[in-house]
Write a protein that holds these residues in place. Sequence first.
Motif, PDB file in Angstrom:
ATOM      1  N   GLU A   1       0.828  -1.208   0.000  1.00  0.00           N
ATOM      2  CA  GLU A   1       0.000   0.000   0.000  1.00  0.00           C
ATOM      3  C   GLU A   1       0.865   1.262   0.000  1.00  0.00           C
ATOM      4  OE1 GLU A   1      -2.802  -0.178   3.159  1.00  0.00           O
ATOM      5  OE2 GLU A   1      -3.973  -1.799   2.246  1.00  0.00           O
TER       6      GLU A   1
ATOM      7  N   TYR B   1      -1.197  -3.584  -7.346  1.00  0.00           N
ATOM      8  CA  TYR B   1      -2.655  -3.719  -7.363  1.00  0.00           C
ATOM      9  C   TYR B   1      -3.114  -5.132  -6.992  1.00  0.00           C
ATOM     10  CZ  TYR B   1      -3.436   0.935  -9.358  1.00  0.00           C
ATOM     11  OH  TYR B   1      -3.513   2.293  -9.546  1.00  0.00           O
TER      12      TYR B   1
ATOM     13  N   VAL C   1      -3.578   0.875 -16.559  1.00  0.00           N
ATOM     14  CA  VAL C   1      -4.273   0.869 -15.267  1.00  0.00           C
ATOM     15  C   VAL C   1      -5.674   0.286 -15.430  1.00  0.00           C
ATOM     16  CG1 VAL C   1      -5.230   2.326 -13.444  1.00  0.00           C
ATOM     17  CG2 VAL C   1      -2.957   2.811 -14.338  1.00  0.00           C
TER      18      VAL C   1
ATOM     19  N   LEU D   1       1.804  -0.896 -10.912  1.00  0.00           N
ATOM     20  CA  LEU D   1       0.697  -1.786 -11.255  1.00  0.00           C
ATOM     21  C   LEU D   1       0.819  -3.148 -10.565  1.00  0.00           C
ATOM     22  CD1 LEU D   1       0.199  -1.065 -15.062  1.00  0.00           C
ATOM     23  CD2 LEU D   1      -1.022  -0.114 -13.105  1.00  0.00           C
TER      24      LEU D   1
ATOM     25  N   THR E   1      -5.474  -3.472 -15.927  1.00  0.00           N
ATOM     26  CA  THR E   1      -5.075  -4.139 -14.685  1.00  0.00           C
ATOM     27  C   THR E   1      -6.234  -4.228 -13.704  1.00  0.00           C
ATOM     28  OG1 THR E   1      -2.780  -3.372 -14.944  1.00  0.00           O
ATOM     29  CG2 THR E   1      -3.476  -4.063 -12.740  1.00  0.00           C
ATOM     30  N   VAL E   2      -6.912  -3.101 -13.494  1.00  0.00           N
ATOM     31  CA  VAL E   2      -8.044  -3.076 -12.558  1.00  0.00           C
ATOM     32  C   VAL E   2      -9.183  -3.954 -13.054  1.00  0.00           C
ATOM     33  CG1 VAL E   2      -9.808  -1.604 -11.511  1.00  0.00           C
ATOM     34  CG2 VAL E   2      -7.447  -0.791 -11.665  1.00  0.00           C
TER      35      VAL E   2
ATOM     36  N   GLN F   1       2.356   1.600  -3.426  1.00  0.00           N
ATOM     37  CA  GLN F   1       1.388   2.118  -4.398  1.00  0.00           C
ATOM     38  C   GLN F   1       1.188   3.617  -4.218  1.00  0.00           C
ATOM     39  OE1 GLN F   1      -3.218   1.552  -4.607  1.00  0.00           O
ATOM     40  NE2 GLN F   1      -2.309  -0.216  -5.651  1.00  0.00           N
TER      41      GLN F   1
END
Length: 489
Positions: A56, A348, A163, A345, A166-167, A59
């Motif tokens: 975290e 995540y 992004v 990334l 990936t999400v 990120q």
Amino acid sequence: MNLLSFVDLVILVSALLLLTGVLTTKFSARFGMPALVLFIALGMILSRYIYYDDAEITQLVGIFALIVILFQGGMQTEFKEIKPVLGPALSLATVGVLATTIVVGLCATFILDIPIEKGLLIGAIVGSTDAAAVFSVLGGLNVKQKITTTLEAESGSNDPMAVFLTVSLIEWIQMPDISVFGMILSFFMEMGLGLVVGVLVGFIAIYIINRINFDSSGLYPVMALGFAIMTYGVAALLQCSGLLAVYVMALVLGNAELTYRRTILAFNQGFAWMMQIAMFVLLGLLVFPNQLSGIAWQGLLLSLLLMFVARPIGVLLSLMFTKFAFREKIMIAWAGLRGAVPIVLATYPLIAGVEGGQMFFNVVFFVVLTSAIIQGTTISPLAVKLKLVEKDRPEAPSLLELFALGKANSEITHVRVQKNMPVIGQEIQNLNLPDDILFTAIIREDRIITPKGNTIIEQGDTLYVMSPKTKRKQMKSILGLVPQGTVQK
């Protein structure tokens, strides 16, 4: 004598990192390799003494780093240069990333013996090129302007696609029944709204920065960076692409007549270096050397497939209907460096609790390392081999703000006299300069010449011209930097 406390030790190590970062720029310029690759090794060394596995925090630092890097990249990109290659760059940033993701994903599925959705997730993580790495390597080379601009525009605009993929793939893994049509619709909404946010905040930033008077010029870059961070925050609240919004906002800001523009660029260039150093060190800290041996050949094979197969396929598909020559496409394919973006990334799936999250980091390690060492060091020789190197590239005028004048709103423009400029061969007294536009110095070869009325301007001279900021366009018109008649005298 007492031993250093933990805080003191962190401060000392940070100072050594910063000093090393400055010194390694010489290494980067000489070998064409992003010097930041050394910080991966440094992070791995530190991991033997410092246990760190906080995805975290990584990120958070990574997103902040990308904001600074994209802001710096957008600020120094001239729209008149990017406009002719905007179509190919956007194709590379979308179709190219998607094609690369699919090819790498299929390869990862078989090589790592994992489900197809996880293979595609690895492809999405490493699918986009990295703005920091591209700017770092290409900045010291004289590769053909069209290629350089295309690569920089691609690297600045393909992060949102990576992004999103990936999400979306993480959501697919966790919710297999998710609607594909809904994801596609969400993509266009996020990109469109992000574009609008970037443009609006950019114009607001220009208006405020140009009209506010600070006692210290050092506050202008802080305000500009604050607007960049605010752009991401507003975009995040509206659930659209924050990274695209930041890059667009920086493009708007960088192509405007901006107060203390050079000061803002210089500040962010240094800050961007700091953030890049932090990201590469964190990658080294998060990769545990004892885990690398078990995935070494798979990681290296995926890295090579990305460089020699997936990226070229993505480029050829993206540029199929463009006017780029085949050798130019080869160059664009090879110069697609990976860097800080895959590091961010890769956090995540770790945060989302996807099974095998640490494996993603290990794969990213090999991809980033091999990209920097193999591609980074061979871009320059390849450009020469393909005859894509320019002998001379026109230098943009450089502004030196006069800090000592406080709020006097004056600046010195530093211009190198290029071929075919109308001032060549003319005496200064015949240029019809207004009283408040003055030649302060001329550098000719190794000599400094004091400008006089009968001084003749020659090709290759470097002119230093002092003028009010309100007459910047008029000054450029006189020197031939913009077409005559485009400004009111």
